[in-house]
Write an enzyme that holds these catalytic residues in place. Sequence first.
Site, PDB file in Angstrom:
ATOM      1  N   CYS A  44       0.985  -1.151   0.143  1.00 16.38           N
ATOM      2  CA  CYS A  44       0.130  -0.032   0.149  1.00 16.38           C
ATOM      3  C   CYS A  44       0.882   1.445  -0.085  1.00 16.38           C
ATOM      4  O   CYS A  44       0.463   2.483   0.161  1.00 16.38           O
ATOM      5  CB  CYS A  44      -0.822   0.003   1.103  1.00 16.38           C
ATOM      6  N   PHE A  77       1.046  -3.390   4.301  1.00 17.54           N
ATOM      7  CA  PHE A  77       1.252  -4.705   4.729  1.00 17.54           C
ATOM      8  C   PHE A  77       2.723  -5.193   4.227  1.00 17.54           C
ATOM      9  O   PHE A  77       3.419  -4.736   3.196  1.00 17.54           O
ATOM     10  CB  PHE A  77       0.409  -5.721   4.105  1.00 17.54           C
ATOM     11  N   GLU A 123      -0.276   5.446  13.400  1.00 22.68           N
ATOM     12  CA  GLU A 123       0.018   6.796  12.547  1.00 22.68           C
ATOM     13  C   GLU A 123       0.172   7.871  13.498  1.00 22.68           C
ATOM     14  O   GLU A 123       0.907   8.790  13.214  1.00 22.68           O
ATOM     15  CB  GLU A 123      -0.970   6.683  11.545  1.00 22.68           C
ATOM     16  N   HIS A 168      -9.734   2.764   0.033  1.00 18.56           N
ATOM     17  CA  HIS A 168      -8.473   2.233  -0.025  1.00 18.56           C
ATOM     18  C   HIS A 168      -8.124   1.476  -1.295  1.00 18.56           C
ATOM     19  O   HIS A 168      -8.372   0.341  -1.176  1.00 18.56           O
ATOM     20  CB  HIS A 168      -8.205   1.571   0.968  1.00 18.56           C
ATOM     21  N   HIS A 192      -2.116   8.232   6.300  1.00 20.73           N
ATOM     22  CA  HIS A 192      -2.631   6.960   5.379  1.00 20.73           C
ATOM     23  C   HIS A 192      -4.044   6.698   5.883  1.00 20.73           C
ATOM     24  O   HIS A 192      -4.911   6.311   5.102  1.00 20.73           O
ATOM     25  CB  HIS A 192      -1.722   5.891   5.889  1.00 20.73           C
ATOM     26  N   LYS A 195      -9.195   8.623   2.389  1.00 17.67           N
ATOM     27  CA  LYS A 195      -9.616   7.408   2.075  1.00 17.67           C
ATOM     28  C   LYS A 195     -11.055   7.329   2.861  1.00 17.67           C
ATOM     29  O   LYS A 195     -11.895   6.351   2.466  1.00 17.67           O
ATOM     30  CB  LYS A 195      -8.795   6.293   3.153  1.00 17.67           C
TER      31      LYS A 195
END
Length: 420
Positions: free
Chosen positions: A167, A403, A318, A344, A307, A339
């Site tokens: 991502c 990930f 975060e 996403h 993010h 998002k």
Amino acid sequence: MNRRVVITGMGVLAPGGVGTKEFWKLLTDGRTATRRITFFDPAPFRSQVAAEIDFAPELHGLGAQQVRRMDRAAQLAVVAASSAVEDSGIGELDPYRTGVTVGSAVGATMGLEEEYRVVSDDGRAWLVDHEYAVPHLYDRFVPSSFAAEVAWAVGAEGPAAVVSTGCTSGLDAVGHAAAVLAEGSADVMVAGATDAPISPITSACFDAIKATTPRNDDAEHASRPFDATRNGFVLGEGAAVFVLEERDSALRRGAHVYAEVRGFASRCNAFHMTGLRPDGREMAEAIRVALAEARTDPADIDYINAHGSGTKQNDRHETAAFKRSLGEHAYRVPVSSIKSMIGHSLGAIGSLEIAASALAIEHDVVPPTANLHEPDPECDLDYVPVTAREWATDCVLAVGSGFGGFQSAMVLTGAEGGRW
């Protein structure tokens, strides 16, 4: 050689609007593009919502042969790249000094799944017959075909690469392209990312680890980053591609400059495939190095494009990273997650967030975090809830988390470098 790199062209295909203007209007209106999945019957799945693009390739100049040859993600990338080159007004490109970098997390997911369904007769045949597959199946199997398709579309014969780091791919692809330009290996880079993962196999994978939201009865408000009631992210799709140039050359030709790529860094936590340490150390380190490369103090950051996936683990990680890297300034700078509006889109989202960051600089407006009504007490920063905010914005920090433990950060500034 260490040349300064600017963004002079932009092409965006996102849920809720095809085109940069439509994308920015959706964000600043605070509207959401999340809905019940229409690409297939989602009834068997835990999460049945996504952010889909209403995209008809033939309306964007793709012929029948191109549509058959290319996976949906490649189609999005080619259209976005062509739009970016047109937007840049750069004219005829020198093919040997023009390169391409495309980011993608999952490659030709939709095409591969569809072809497997065909060759296996919807999974009934264990021994599949390859003769039923499209002739260009190999191109769907290798993500490098995305870079090749974009290069053919824009006439680039310089450095070409695909970046696949989960991502963070969209951030990393643009960061790599900026480095190629800075070192002098190319004069123009067409760079960005694409992903079209909304398919049964992707839904099944995220269902298995309960990463996506089961809020199926309220698709419009299902993506809720930093909200106490959030329960997973909403899958999306999209593409954003940019024309990057050496700054002095762009200014000499009178190009419109959206933003300058001032600093970039990435780190890996070497910890867990999907898990994150709560202290945010790795993301904080990526931020620290990106700020150092940009010669920027934490207090100079005007906006953070987060993010903000909408999972408790990511949002808290975060938040801790911002506090760790920016100190007290973390409490003063606005932060938001787009998002919440466009879902996403895995590898593509980093480039879409770069687009939003550059447009925030251009318009002095910070897009909101939609659906944020009950802030998580552990996420106690200024997350710009619900409504866009007019805000003097000349320096933006954009971050990504993926990930595999990937953490990336990019610093963008205004065309003239603002206070620098």
